[in-house]
Enzyme design. Structure first.
Site, PDB file in Angstrom:
ATOM      1  N   GLU A 266       3.773   5.922  -4.629  1.00 25.03           N
ATOM      2  CA  GLU A 266       3.292   4.546  -4.643  1.00 25.03           C
ATOM      3  C   GLU A 266       1.910   4.628  -5.275  1.00 25.03           C
ATOM      4  OE1 GLU A 266       1.544   2.136  -1.492  1.00 25.03           O
ATOM      5  OE2 GLU A 266       1.231   1.480  -3.550  1.00 25.03           O
ATOM      6  N   CYS A 300      -4.470  -1.120  -3.057  1.00 24.60           N
ATOM      7  CA  CYS A 300      -3.692  -1.161  -4.293  1.00 24.60           C
ATOM      8  C   CYS A 300      -2.998  -2.510  -4.421  1.00 24.60           C
ATOM      9  CB  CYS A 300      -2.717  -0.006  -4.374  1.00 24.60           C
ATOM     10  SG  CYS A 300      -1.543  -0.039  -3.070  1.00 24.60           S
TER      11      CYS A 300
HETATM   12  C1  UN1 Z   1      -2.528   0.776  -0.908  1.00 22.28           C
HETATM   13  O1  UN1 Z   1      -3.601   0.186  -0.927  1.00 22.28           O
HETATM   14  O2  UN1 Z   1      -2.457   1.969  -1.319  1.00 22.28           O
HETATM   15  O3  UN1 Z   1      -0.372  -4.707   1.675  1.00 22.28           O
HETATM   16  C2  UN1 Z   1      -1.281   0.172  -0.454  1.00 22.28           C
HETATM   17  C3  UN1 Z   1      -1.439  -4.108   1.742  1.00 22.28           C
HETATM   18  C4  UN1 Z   1      -1.453  -2.649   2.060  1.00 22.28           C
HETATM   19  C5  UN1 Z   1      -1.550  -1.939   0.750  1.00 22.28           C
HETATM   20  C6  UN1 Z   1      -1.384  -0.498   0.871  1.00 22.28           C
HETATM   21  N1  UN1 Z   1      -0.301  -2.293   2.818  1.00 22.28           N
HETATM   22  O4  UN1 Z   1      -2.505  -4.647   1.507  1.00 22.28           O
END
Ligand code: UN1
Length: 508
Positions: A266, A300
């Protein structure tokens, strides 16, 4: 937290926890010591990490390999119970995690609370997945006299390589999903946040997960990540982090000796929000502020590029800039703070360089001042710039920098095409009350998570499985129904249940 009767005693207990000196050590052996300092004030030492050497990583993989079959043969129900016990322990130790999230990772108190909640949700959800998919074989069809069954088993030793931006939640998700599937796990925390990972692994052991089945491997990407991913005994890699690091892992996996193994990644995003003239301005403002600036933009999922229909753009931009002025940037341990520091000087330098580029090539709308104590920490205050087109941005900017682009009402298709052309496909926000607009975006936008008339961060485990496509990752989605099985191998048993056994058909 808004209730002083809850908040004040909590803050006092967190203050008392500041005296603690934390340690992160590799699962076996000693390694080399390094001090971990707070991102908001480098004069504060939070603890010491002992980094694993190549030889230690090798020993850890061998120990994990030897322990994995026993863990796998415990079955889904027993593993689920141990993960649930770990979830209870996480809750019992929540305040230590809050303290570490604030001091080691620079999280605000609100983000620290959300972080522990999400980690506990991951443990409980993956426990329920172990129960659902790993306790009974799946019966398969076949003719009378033949019994076919599919069973899921752990694959072996999985390397779990996690990021600093969710040092507990993602660390725990990436560790517990492969465990639920019957694998042993070597958990590599990010170089910036090993202390939180160390407490998490300690609680897993306290819950009853055997020490060799889950081991902490603090250290650099080069030594620990490199040795792990090249190891011939490795059975899979699960990773969250940058797209560049994912490419590097992919290359190492392609060249290593040993079996062909799964890689679940990811990675980054270039996340947009599309706002048309039917959107509600107050709601847009609230959702933009939290999507772009909560967690100092270090998610992210965070919003980077806002597309606003030109008829309403001036008013929208003004409202957002006005709301930005109310944000408090500063010490994350102060509950009034909305935006804390970025993780380290290297992260700050990348963002500062991008801001310099924006000052030359874009129109500044609003830029907040860093706080007074900024000189001892890594602060990049929220900024808002207007640019002409998405193609001006060649990479993800991992911080509280928002870009806005105006679009003509009849050019929605071009906006969606521009977003698809980035190659990333993580989150997309849409603020519109028009059903045909929503249908169009749902059909054409190649993104993993679409959020309509709300903010685009904070995906909830199980309700909003999270993850993207293209440059944003491989899938399956974290916290979703297909994730845990990705770490399993499928074995099919076919039994001839007629009295004569298999030979009868040969002789017929
Ligand atoms: C990340 O920042 O690597 O939905 C993913 C959200 C978090 C994002 C995680 N679960 O803001």
């Amino acid at each position: 937290l808004s209730d002083p009767l809850v908040r004040e005693p909590l803050l006092e207990r967190l203050k008392a926890l500041e005296a603690r000196n934390w340690t992160a050590k590799p699962g076996l052996g000693k390694g080399e010591g390094r001090a971990i300092v707070s991102p908001h004030d480098h004069r504060i030492t939070v603890g010491t990490t002992f980094e694993a050497t190549t030889a230690e990583v090798d020993r850890m993989v061998h120990a994990a390999h030897a322990a994995q079959v026993g863990w796998d043969s415990l079955g889904g129900e027993a593993r689920a119970q141990l993960l649930e016990r770990a979830a209870d322990l996480y809750e019992a130790h929540a305040e230590e995690f809050f303290s570490l999230c604030i001091r080691e990772a620079g999280k605000t108190l609100v983000d620290a609370v959300l972080e522990v909640r999400e980690a506990v949700d991951f443990l409980r959800f993956y426990a329920s997945e172990a129960r659902r998919q790993f306790t009974r074989p799946l019966p398969l069809p076949g003719p009378t006299g033949e019994q076919n069954e599919l069973r899921l088993h752990g694959r072996g030793v999985i390397a779990s390589i996690s990021p600093w931006n969710f040092p507990l939640a993602i660390f725990t998700g990436l560790m517990s999903a492969p465990l639920a599937a019957g694998n042993a796990v070597i958990a590599k925390p990010a170089g910036q946040t090993p202390l939180i990972g160390a407490l998490a692994v300690e609680l897993m052991h306290q819950a009853g997960v055997p020490k060799d089945v889950v081991q902490l491997a603090p250290g650099s990407g080069r030594v620990v990540g490199g040795t792990l991913t090249a190891h011939p005994l490795l059975a899979g890699v699960v990773f969250t982090g940058s797209t560049e690091t994912a490419r590097m892992i992919n290359r190492t996996l392609a060249e290593r000796d040993g079996p062909i193994i799964p890689f679940v990644a990811e990675t980054g995003g270039q996340n947009a929000m599309i706002v048309d003239s039917s959107a509600l301005p107050e709601q847009v403002t609230r959702d933009v502020i939290s999507s772009a600036f909560q967690s100092a933009g270090q998610r992210c999922s965070a919003l980077r590029v806002l597309f606003v229909q030109e008829d309403v753009a001036d008013g929208m931009i003004k409202m957002i800039a006005g709301a930005m002025e109310a944000l408090k940037v500063g010490d994350p341990s102060d509950p009034a703070t909305d935006v804390g520091p970025v993780i380290d000087q290297a992260a700050k330098k990348v963002l500062d360089d991008h801001l310099k580029w924006l000052d030359k090539n874009a129109k500044k709308i609003c830029r907040l001042e860093p706080p007074k104590e900024a000189k001892n920490g890594c602060f990049v205050a929220p900024a808002f710039y207007e640019i002409k087109s998405l193609s001006q941005l060649d990479r993800e900017n991992f911080g509280a920098i928002l870009h806005v682009i105006r679009f003509a009402g009849d050019k929605l298709d071009e906006v969606v095409e521009a977003i698809n052309t980035t190659g990333y496909g993580l989150t997309l926000g849409l603020q519109s009350r028009i059903d045909t607009v929503r249908d169009y975006v749902e059909k054409h936008a190649r993104v993993g998570n679409l959020y309509v008339n709300r903010n685009q961060i904070g995906a909830v485990v199980e309700s909003q499985p999270f993850g993207g496509e293209g440059l944003s990752g491989t899938g399956p989605k974290a916290g979703g129904p297909h994730y845990v099985a990705r770490f399993a191998t499928e074995r099919v048993t076919c039994v001839d249940t007629t009295a004569a056994g298999g030979n009868a058909s040969l002789m017929a």
